[in-house]
Design an enzyme around this catalytic site. Structure first.
Site, PDB file in Angstrom:
ATOM      1  N   GLY A 140       0.843  -1.195   0.000  1.00 20.06           N
ATOM      2  CA  GLY A 140       0.000   0.000   0.000  1.00 20.06           C
ATOM      3  C   GLY A 140       0.871   1.235   0.000  1.00 20.06           C
ATOM      4  O   GLY A 140       2.102   1.143  -0.096  1.00 20.06           O
ATOM      5  N   HIS A 153       7.291   3.260  16.140  1.00 22.80           N
ATOM      6  CA  HIS A 153       6.874   1.903  15.764  1.00 22.80           C
ATOM      7  C   HIS A 153       6.986   0.968  16.963  1.00 22.80           C
ATOM      8  O   HIS A 153       6.071   0.176  17.225  1.00 22.80           O
ATOM      9  CB  HIS A 153       7.738   1.371  14.615  1.00 22.80           C
TER      10      HIS A 153
END
Length: 168
Positions: free
Chosen positions: A8, A50
């Site tokens: 994506g 993250h």
């Protein structure tokens, strides 16, 4: 064993989707194989964000270049999440390594592994044609790499606005 490719655009929700999939496999804790390197403060902040989002319960490994070796070494453990292939490709190109050979070696190694592998990659060819040769070369290489891994993957998803669409 499953090979899953999540692709994506930037900030589409690919990593969140991949993290959820990795945690869904039963058994041992998931293994996060990072291809990014904290070469500056901005990248260090991204890596920290993250890690914070993932939380505890992950085994972390770093493999900015030797991805196949990291996958082989971690086989037999929990599901592996590789985040991300396009950074790995950038690292290979920057190090002037033969990225086509290494992508081929990765694709050839995957059927021999026993633990699930989830790859995150970026779809970089959906925008305008880059204005310089290096950027066009990277875009083309990323497209070839993504096609190569998608071909051997059991499942491929395209994530848009946090929503996964099954492609394979």
């Amino acid at each position: 064993m499953a090979v899953i490719l999540i692709t994506g655009g930037a900030r589409s929700g690919k990593s969140r989707r991949a993290e959820a999939l990795a945690r869904s496999f039963p058994g041992q804790p998931p293994i996060y194989i990072a291809t990014a390197e904290a070469l500056d403060a901005e990248m260090a902040a991204r890596i920290a964000a993250h890690r914070a989002r993932r939380g505890t319960g992950w085994i972390e490994r770093e493999a900015p270049l030797d991805l196949v070796a990291a996958l082989v070494a971690s086989d037999g453990g929990g599901a592996r999440l590789v985040d991300c292939l396009t950074l790995w490709l950038s690292n290979l190109m920057h190090a002037e390594r033969d990225w086509e050979r290494e992508v081929g070696e990765l694709a050839a190694a995957l059927p021999r592994l026993t633990s699930p592998v989830i790859f995150v990659t970026n779809e970089v060819g959906l925008g305008i044609v880059p204005d310089n040769a290096l950027a066009r070369s990277y875009r083309d290489a990323a497209g070839i790499m993504n096609q190569t891994i998608a071909d051997v993957a059991d499942k491929v998803e395209f994530v848009v606005a946090g929503l996964p669409m099954k492609l394979k």
